[in-house]
Write a protein that holds these residues in place. Structure first.
Motif, short mmCIF file in Angstrom:
data_model
loop_
_atom_site.label_atom_id
_atom_site.label_comp_id
_atom_site.label_asym_id
_atom_site.label_seq_id
_atom_site.Cartn_x
_atom_site.Cartn_y
_atom_site.Cartn_z
N VAL A 99 43.31 69.57 39.31
CA VAL A 99 42.47 69.80 40.49
C VAL A 99 43.34 70.22 41.67
N PHE A 100 44.39 69.46 41.92
CA PHE A 100 45.30 69.76 43.03
C PHE A 100 45.91 71.15 42.87
N SER A 101 46.36 71.48 41.68
CA SER A 101 47.00 72.77 41.43
C SER A 101 46.04 73.93 41.61
N ILE A 129 53.67 64.42 49.73
CA ILE A 129 53.84 63.47 48.63
C ILE A 129 53.17 63.99 47.37
N GLU A 130 51.90 64.42 47.48
CA GLU A 130 51.19 64.89 46.30
C GLU A 130 51.80 66.17 45.74
N PHE A 131 52.31 67.03 46.60
CA PHE A 131 52.95 68.25 46.10
C PHE A 131 54.13 67.88 45.21
N LYS A 132 54.93 66.91 45.63
CA LYS A 132 56.08 66.47 44.82
C LYS A 132 55.62 65.82 43.52
N ILE A 133 54.57 65.00 43.61
CA ILE A 133 54.09 64.31 42.42
C ILE A 133 53.52 65.29 41.41
N PHE A 134 52.76 66.28 41.88
CA PHE A 134 52.08 67.19 40.97
C PHE A 134 52.81 68.52 40.78
N TYR A 135 54.05 68.59 41.18
CA TYR A 135 54.84 69.80 40.97
C TYR A 135 54.88 70.21 39.49
N MET A 137 52.61 69.83 37.31
CA MET A 137 51.31 70.40 36.98
C MET A 137 51.18 71.83 37.52
N LEU A 138 51.83 72.13 38.64
CA LEU A 138 51.85 73.51 39.15
C LEU A 138 52.53 74.42 38.14
N MET A 139 53.60 73.94 37.54
CA MET A 139 54.30 74.73 36.53
C MET A 139 53.43 74.94 35.30
N VAL A 140 52.72 73.91 34.88
CA VAL A 140 51.81 74.03 33.73
C VAL A 140 50.72 75.05 34.04
N MET A 141 50.17 74.99 35.24
CA MET A 141 49.13 75.94 35.62
C MET A 141 49.68 77.37 35.64
#
Length: 176
Positions: A99-101, A129-135, A137-141
């Motif tokens: 969702v975030f990505s 904080i969330e950008f670092k946590i979900f980084y 997932m950004l790569m997966v997307m």
């Protein structure tokens, strides 16, 4: 161990409780008593796990979300066990990460609804904080939305620059 005396006290008490319960297992004369004490250890560790996940999420700033997750996680662990709780935590990370990505990619491409969503749900600190946590997932997307279709359809693969996404969203959040 750690700088916080409160944390050291909590960790010491937790370890002490587990050691006392294991001493009870060792000294119990019957199998049913040993089983009951082992169940107590499992439930204690489940409670410590729930509290730990809740505190970690609270520490990262997800106040409302952490309460909901703690309640759901407590129900899952009490009904299905610790493995199911770990699966629930992992699934929550995956789902919220997607969702975030997706919202971040939409906002980066100028979708006004996504930009409003970020401004409504995030402050600069919580976004960082969330950008670092979900980084990850950004790569997966990026792999799912750009690299794999690019390979399948033999199209040019666009460069992915997470720093641009980060800076652009920080700029938007600082405006509000």
């Amino acid at each position: 161990m750690f700088k916080s005396k409160d944390f050291n006290l909590l960790a010491g008490l937790s370890i002490g409780i587990i050691l006392i319960l294991f001493a009870g297992v060792y000294t119990s004369p019957t199998y049913s008593q040993k089983t009951a004490i082992l169940n107590s250890i499992i439930y204690f560790l489940a409670t410590v796990f729930i509290a730990s996940v809740t505190l970690i999420i609270l520490w990262h700033g997800f106040k409302e979300f952490s309460v909901m997750l703690a309640i759901i996680l407590a129900m899952i662990i009490s009904l299905l066990g610790i493995k199911a709780g770990l699966i629930a935590v992992f699934a929550t990370y995956i789902i919220w990460g997607f969702v975030f990505s997706i919202e971040l990619l939409l906002a980066h491409n100028g979708v006004e609804g996504a930009i409003k969503w970020f401004k409504k749900h995030y402050k600069v600190k919580s976004f960082q904080i969330e950008f670092k946590i979900f980084y990850p997932m950004l790569m997966v997307m990026h792999i799912l939305l750009e690299i794999i279709p690019g390979i399948i359809y033999r199209e040019a693969i666009l460069d992915f620059k997470p720093k641009e996404l980060y800076k652009a969203m920080l700029g938007e959040l600082e405006k509000s």
